[in-house]
Design a protein around this motif. Structure first.
Motif, PDB file in Angstrom:
ATOM      1  N   GLU A   7      56.175 111.692  70.826  1.00 15.30           N
ATOM      2  CA  GLU A   7      56.395 110.450  71.586  1.00 15.30           C
ATOM      3  C   GLU A   7      57.351 110.736  72.731  1.00 15.30           C
ATOM      4  OE1 GLU A   7      56.770 107.336  73.364  1.00 15.30           O
ATOM      5  OE2 GLU A   7      55.582 106.869  71.563  1.00 15.30           O
ATOM      6  N   ASP A   8      56.928 110.408  73.979  1.00 17.37           N
ATOM      7  CA  ASP A   8      57.757 110.756  75.134  1.00 17.37           C
ATOM      8  C   ASP A   8      58.880 109.753  75.398  1.00 17.37           C
ATOM      9  OD1 ASP A   8      55.777 108.877  75.963  1.00 17.37           O
ATOM     10  OD2 ASP A   8      56.158 109.399  78.053  1.00 17.37           O
ATOM     11  N   ALA A  13      61.291 107.535  69.882  1.00 13.25           N
ATOM     12  CA  ALA A  13      61.092 108.663  68.974  1.00 13.25           C
ATOM     13  C   ALA A  13      62.301 108.869  68.066  1.00 13.25           C
ATOM     14  CB  ALA A  13      60.809 109.937  69.776  1.00 13.25           C
ATOM     15  N   ASP A  14      63.489 108.788  68.643  1.00 16.39           N
ATOM     16  CA  ASP A  14      64.710 108.990  67.856  1.00 16.39           C
ATOM     17  C   ASP A  14      64.921 107.843  66.868  1.00 16.39           C
ATOM     18  OD1 ASP A  14      65.060 111.304  69.249  1.00 16.39           O
ATOM     19  OD2 ASP A  14      66.654 110.552  70.544  1.00 16.39           O
ATOM     20  N   TYR A  15      64.554 106.620  67.269  1.00 17.61           N
ATOM     21  CA  TYR A  15      64.646 105.462  66.368  1.00 17.61           C
ATOM     22  C   TYR A  15      63.707 105.648  65.180  1.00 17.61           C
ATOM     23  CZ  TYR A  15      63.586 100.754  64.664  1.00 17.61           C
ATOM     24  OH  TYR A  15      63.341  99.658  63.869  1.00 17.61           O
ATOM     25  N   LEU A  16      62.467 106.064  65.445  1.00 14.76           N
ATOM     26  CA  LEU A  16      61.508 106.286  64.365  1.00 14.76           C
ATOM     27  C   LEU A  16      61.969 107.421  63.453  1.00 14.76           C
ATOM     28  CD1 LEU A  16      58.105 105.972  66.281  1.00 14.76           C
ATOM     29  CD2 LEU A  16      59.318 104.218  64.972  1.00 14.76           C
ATOM     30  N   ALA A  26      61.200 114.195  55.683  1.00 14.66           N
ATOM     31  CA  ALA A  26      61.682 115.193  56.641  1.00 14.66           C
ATOM     32  C   ALA A  26      60.916 114.946  57.930  1.00 14.66           C
ATOM     33  CB  ALA A  26      61.422 116.597  56.118  1.00 14.66           C
ATOM     34  N   VAL A  27      61.620 114.918  59.063  1.00 14.35           N
ATOM     35  CA  VAL A  27      60.988 114.498  60.319  1.00 14.35           C
ATOM     36  C   VAL A  27      61.350 115.440  61.458  1.00 14.35           C
ATOM     37  CG1 VAL A  27      60.611 112.581  61.905  1.00 14.35           C
ATOM     38  CG2 VAL A  27      61.264 112.100  59.536  1.00 14.35           C
ATOM     39  N   ASP A  28      60.327 115.854  62.218  1.00 10.53           N
ATOM     40  CA  ASP A  28      60.528 116.554  63.481  1.00 10.53           C
ATOM     41  C   ASP A  28      60.033 115.643  64.595  1.00 10.53           C
ATOM     42  OD1 ASP A  28      61.417 118.870  62.178  1.00 10.53           O
ATOM     43  OD2 ASP A  28      59.368 119.623  61.962  1.00 10.53           O
ATOM     44  N   ALA A  29      60.667 115.703  65.761  1.00 15.28           N
ATOM     45  CA  ALA A  29      60.243 114.900  66.906  1.00 15.28           C
ATOM     46  C   ALA A  29      60.209 115.755  68.157  1.00 15.28           C
ATOM     47  CB  ALA A  29      61.187 113.710  67.103  1.00 15.28           C
ATOM     48  N   CYS A  30      59.199 115.539  68.993  1.00 20.08           N
ATOM     49  CA  CYS A  30      59.142 116.196  70.296  1.00 20.08           C
ATOM     50  C   CYS A  30      58.624 115.185  71.316  1.00 20.08           C
ATOM     51  CB  CYS A  30      58.293 117.458  70.258  1.00 20.08           C
ATOM     52  SG  CYS A  30      56.731 117.273  69.436  1.00 20.08           S
ATOM     53  N   TYR A  31      58.823 115.496  72.612  1.00 26.90           N
ATOM     54  CA  TYR A  31      58.716 114.473  73.639  1.00 26.90           C
ATOM     55  C   TYR A  31      57.676 114.760  74.714  1.00 26.90           C
ATOM     56  CZ  TYR A  31      63.192 113.920  71.299  1.00 26.90           C
ATOM     57  OH  TYR A  31      64.163 113.817  70.337  1.00 26.90           O
ATOM     58  N   TYR A  45      52.583 119.817  58.202  1.00 26.62           N
ATOM     59  CA  TYR A  45      52.978 118.409  58.177  1.00 26.62           C
ATOM     60  C   TYR A  45      52.046 117.612  57.273  1.00 26.62           C
ATOM     61  CZ  TYR A  45      55.982 119.546  62.094  1.00 26.62           C
ATOM     62  OH  TYR A  45      56.961 120.116  62.877  1.00 26.62           O
ATOM     63  N   ASP A  46      52.601 116.557  56.684  1.00 23.72           N
ATOM     64  CA  ASP A  46      51.802 115.663  55.850  1.00 23.72           C
ATOM     65  C   ASP A  46      51.197 114.525  56.653  1.00 23.72           C
ATOM     66  OD1 ASP A  46      52.355 116.730  53.039  1.00 23.72           O
ATOM     67  OD2 ASP A  46      54.382 116.496  53.825  1.00 23.72           O
ATOM     68  N   LEU A  47      51.764 114.249  57.841  1.00 26.00           N
ATOM     69  CA  LEU A  47      51.258 113.167  58.696  1.00 26.00           C
ATOM     70  C   LEU A  47      51.843 113.345  60.093  1.00 26.00           C
ATOM     71  CD1 LEU A  47      50.735 109.480  57.832  1.00 26.00           C
ATOM     72  CD2 LEU A  47      52.242 109.983  59.760  1.00 26.00           C
ATOM     73  N   VAL A  48      51.086 112.887  61.109  1.00 33.82           N
ATOM     74  CA  VAL A  48      51.538 112.967  62.504  1.00 33.82           C
ATOM     75  C   VAL A  48      51.475 111.580  63.126  1.00 33.82           C
ATOM     76  CG1 VAL A  48      51.151 114.003  64.773  1.00 33.82           C
ATOM     77  CG2 VAL A  48      50.683 115.337  62.700  1.00 33.82           C
ATOM     78  N   VAL A  49      52.584 111.171  63.753  1.00 33.67           N
ATOM     79  CA  VAL A  49      52.626 109.944  64.565  1.00 33.67           C
ATOM     80  C   VAL A  49      52.509 110.393  66.016  1.00 33.67           C
ATOM     81  CG1 VAL A  49      53.968 107.918  65.223  1.00 33.67           C
ATOM     82  CG2 VAL A  49      54.066 108.763  62.859  1.00 33.67           C
TER      83      VAL A  49
END
Length: 225
Positions: A7-8, A13-16, A26-31, A45-49
């Motif tokens: 999520e850009d 993204a940081d809120y989620l 466990a969560v990774d985020a990229c923009y 990963y088990d799921l991608v948003v």
């Protein structure tokens, strides 16, 4: 379980990420799209948003590439309110569900739980092993009726064990599903947390549930009577 957010909008993204971590993921985020595809190809990963509108590579292209590479985890697509064509393209490209912006975090969590249940027959919100009972909705853990308090990371670790009863789990498998990519695999953090968990659920009990497999990792199993 481990989730990737692509999520850009960094604040979103940081809120989620913060909210999902509070729910023991466990969560990774990229923009941007290129970083997102790199992460997707580098980790399990088990799921991608996944947001549709991304710089460098859009979400539909990421989705199509992932499906061609047999990445079969559920994808939850984030779309703009009036972007009907994005919803159609996303679903036709392999998305499992979509959520229209703006959305509530409660709805996001409900859709994530539904996708995990749909994608994995073993995904349950109430886990029981012997006299140990873990409720993912209330975040309560009981052993033989006694309430046991856990930290977020202990909770996530125990959930992973309970979803893989009688399966030997290596330290690498544990880190991939319980920690994010910032985890330093050269430390003994996994062993420290497993020992903390043992002290809470197994100490002074005859029926030990978590066992060490020397040189490999750990297993949760019930002693046969």
């Amino acid at each position: 379980m481990r989730i990737l957010i692509i999520e850009d909008e960094k604040r979103l993204a940081d809120y989620l990420k913060k909210g999902l971590k509070e729910n023991h993921f466990a969560v990774d985020a990229c923009y941007d799209g290129e970083d997102g595809l790199f992460m997707l190809n580098s980790y399990e990963y088990d799921l991608v948003v996944l947001d549709v509108m991304l710089p460098k590579m859009d979400g539909i292209e990421i989705l199509q590439t992932a499906r061609k590479n047999n990445r079969n985890m559920p994808f939850l697509l984030l779309t703009a309110k009036d972007a009907i064509e994005d919803k159609v393209r996303g679903l036709d490209s392999g998305a499992d569900d979509y959520l229209v912006k703006p959305f509530s975090f409660i709805e996001l969590m409900a859709r994530i739980r539904a996708l995990l249940r749909r994608g994995k027959a073993h995904y349950k919100t109430q886990l029981t092993v012997a006299d140990l009972s873990l409720d993912l909705a209330t975040h309560n853990l009981y052993r033989n009726g006694e309430l046991i308090e856990l930290t977020n990371k202990e909770f996530a670790l125990l959930e992973f064990f309970m979803r893989n009863i009688n399966v030997v789990l290596t330290r690498t498998q544990i880190t991939e599903h319980v920690w994010d990519y910032n985890f330093d695999s050269m430390t003994n953090v996994v062993d420290v947390f497993v020992n903390r968990l043992r002290n809470k659920i197994d100490k002074d009990r005859e029926n030990k549930l978590i066992h060490t497999i020397k040189g490999v990792g750990y297993i949760m199993k019930v002693k046969q009577s």
